[in-house]
Design an enzyme around this catalytic site. Sequence first.
Site, PDB file in Angstrom:
ATOM      1  N   GLU A 429      10.834  -5.629   4.881  1.00  0.00           N
ATOM      2  CA  GLU A 429      11.195  -4.221   4.689  1.00  0.00           C
ATOM      3  C   GLU A 429      12.235  -3.708   5.682  1.00  0.00           C
ATOM      4  O   GLU A 429      12.039  -2.685   6.332  1.00  0.00           O
ATOM      5  CB  GLU A 429       9.945  -3.336   4.717  1.00  0.00           C
ATOM      6  CG  GLU A 429       9.005  -3.592   3.554  1.00  0.00           C
ATOM      7  CD  GLU A 429       7.866  -2.584   3.465  1.00  0.00           C
ATOM      8  OE1 GLU A 429       7.718  -1.764   4.402  1.00  0.00           O
ATOM      9  OE2 GLU A 429       7.124  -2.606   2.474  1.00  0.00           O
ATOM     10  N   ASN A 477       8.067  -5.964  -2.003  1.00  0.00           N
ATOM     11  CA  ASN A 477       6.838  -5.211  -1.790  1.00  0.00           C
ATOM     12  C   ASN A 477       6.843  -4.047  -2.781  1.00  0.00           C
ATOM     13  O   ASN A 477       7.713  -3.173  -2.719  1.00  0.00           O
ATOM     14  CB  ASN A 477       6.764  -4.679  -0.359  1.00  0.00           C
ATOM     15  CG  ASN A 477       6.752  -5.786   0.678  1.00  0.00           C
ATOM     16  OD1 ASN A 477       6.528  -6.946   0.353  1.00  0.00           O
ATOM     17  ND2 ASN A 477       6.976  -5.434   1.938  1.00  0.00           N
ATOM     18  N   TYR A 483       1.872   4.462  -4.396  1.00  0.00           N
ATOM     19  CA  TYR A 483       2.800   5.429  -3.807  1.00  0.00           C
ATOM     20  C   TYR A 483       3.648   6.026  -4.934  1.00  0.00           C
ATOM     21  O   TYR A 483       4.848   5.777  -5.055  1.00  0.00           O
ATOM     22  CB  TYR A 483       3.680   4.757  -2.751  1.00  0.00           C
ATOM     23  CG  TYR A 483       2.908   4.259  -1.556  1.00  0.00           C
ATOM     24  CD1 TYR A 483       2.171   5.142  -0.768  1.00  0.00           C
ATOM     25  CD2 TYR A 483       2.896   2.909  -1.219  1.00  0.00           C
ATOM     26  CE1 TYR A 483       1.444   4.693   0.322  1.00  0.00           C
ATOM     27  CE2 TYR A 483       2.177   2.449  -0.125  1.00  0.00           C
ATOM     28  CZ  TYR A 483       1.451   3.345   0.643  1.00  0.00           C
ATOM     29  OH  TYR A 483       0.726   2.897   1.730  1.00  0.00           O
TER      30      TYR A 483
END
Length: 695
Positions: A429, A477, A483
């Site tokens: 990330e 991811n 989310y």
Amino acid sequence: MKQQKCNYFPSLWWRGREKGLSTFLFLLLFSISLHAQRQDILLNNNWNFRFSHQVQGDTRRVDLPHTWNAQDALAGKIDYKRGIGNYEKALYIRPEWKGKRLFLRFDGVNSIADVFINRKHIGEHRGGYGAFIFEITDLVKYGEKNSVLVRANNGEQLDIMPLVGDFNFYGGIYRDVHLLITDETCISPLDYASPGVYLVQEVVSPQEAKVCAKVNLSNRAADGTAELQVLVTDGTKVICKESRNVSLKQGADILEQLPLLIQKPRLWNGCEDPFMYQVSISLHKDGKQIDSVTQPLGLRYYHTDPDKGFFLNGKHLPLHGVCRHQDRAEVGNALRPQHHEEDVALMREMGVNAIRLAHYPQATYMYDLMDKHGIVTWAEIPFVGPGGYADKGFVDQASFRENGKQQLIELIRQHYNHPSICFWGLFNELKEVGDNPVEYVKELNALAKQEDPTRPTTSASNQDGNLNFITENIAWNRYDGWYGSTPKTLATFLDRTHKKHPELRIGISEYGAGASIYHQQDSLKQPSASGWWHPENWQTYYHMENWKIIAERPFVWGTFVWNMFDFGAAHRTEGDRPGINDKGLVTFDRKVRKDAFYFYKANWNKQEPMIYLAEKRCRLRYQPEQTFMAFTTAPEAELFVNGVSCGKQKADTYSTVVWKNVKLTSGENIIRVTTPGKKPLTDEVTVEYKEDRPL
């Protein structure tokens, strides 16, 4: 460093000596035990600990592994102690060790370790997850007690990976400490704390395997010669042996290479057959063995196809994976062997055949267990980006860049011989803003290929950009349905990405949703990920829907649930308590398997017949008509309410059986599911139906 190349010809020693192998092996192993000189002594007990702000008299006795954050970080204190802790131990050095070589090896200290012998600084290690080693031969007093002092520092640093992370930076000497004692001439442990031996699988097929044994030798004795032997056994007999006389100059470090040729090898074949040969590398002088190291050799070949996924030994192998952090309730990251064993047992029960050990190198014993159980492993360095947080994961300064390269070399060299490791992970990330990490990731990728051309690199991305086109494999991811968005968004993303970039080898490095076993609801409503309400049934739904999407796309080379276990994250304020990331399929203390665990078990572990009634922890029901669901390896199941059958239903493609519009009576209702056959499996729960829902 002087090197000797591998030439693959059967040695003269081996020709015509196929008979009497068992007798030879017994005599050889007896000789090894009789003459072996290397000693490995654990130094885990009786350390005195104090923080740097405390006076000398405030020490307390601790045993290793140890962290000082087992209480504050796990209580969700965002300002948990990050600073310097001092560990001191009296170490008696026997007089008969004079003339040997002595090394102090640390398996893990987070994140800076300054080591002192008799109050003299002997070295520093920067990085919290790799092993490191110092030679102390000339620094100790023989026949006396010596002081070993370690100053461990888990304070924030700008030049040590990781800079940020959605996990706790536990401080302490949280893995084992060893005293190694060797002959003056030895297989060197000083090459980034590696075993000193690299078993390079140059060619592997069902017909033959060509392996080059690269051995680092170190000599402090006078000039002379020694015999280097490499012996491969399968547990009962010798498979092959190579030997060579080597010339050793005093003070020299050399790299020797010996070829190993194995005909019709038995392959390391994942969970189906995780077979490993044992390779003994030994040094001999004047007919006596003076040093030896044993390493596993799991022979395998594999590749990833952009359209068809992962193949092991020529056969397609869908990678059913999970991610794992190395902490747990009450002990933090100071894990003992039984903790690793329990984690692996839970994974194997669920049917896991792949793992991403996130976000850093983990204990050697964990990699040993992955080898033993045949679990394909993604091992990675702690190059962690900010994810959804505001901090930086990359600072473009020389010291940070060098530290990352150091940690990558440590990871590869220390764990090179583990057959389970199939991927080297380079980042997680990162963002292409400010200090752009693209060029640095290219450097890391080149370094990984230089260190190990046999394994592909991979990375975990969460955005578009040039970062996705550097490593050989790429994974994302994704939290579609947690989310924001819905699980269907994952399908759109995968199909669009595969169509736009058909050359990419696409995986899912993380997917998951939070869940508390104490949060139950008898209707399905998507919660706020940042809120205190994390109902278990939404996590179950999330995984069911995401897994269906993944399973229908064979081009996805591997998928890794985030996370196998709940883990500590002191900054989190959500779920049923602060300080915990509750996306695990098993609770932080490993005592409770959540419902989603059983969904995967029914789909991934067909060897163990099972049925599991979902939502058993939802004891209070407020809807007069309910939907009941079970996960099973059986083709069908029958539901009973208070002893009355509600009918049989077929299991769908994803091992799920559903009964809709089931009426409950006021008060208690006994719900039972059963499978057909002479040995039926059953599961049941008592729920209470209440007509009035509390406000």
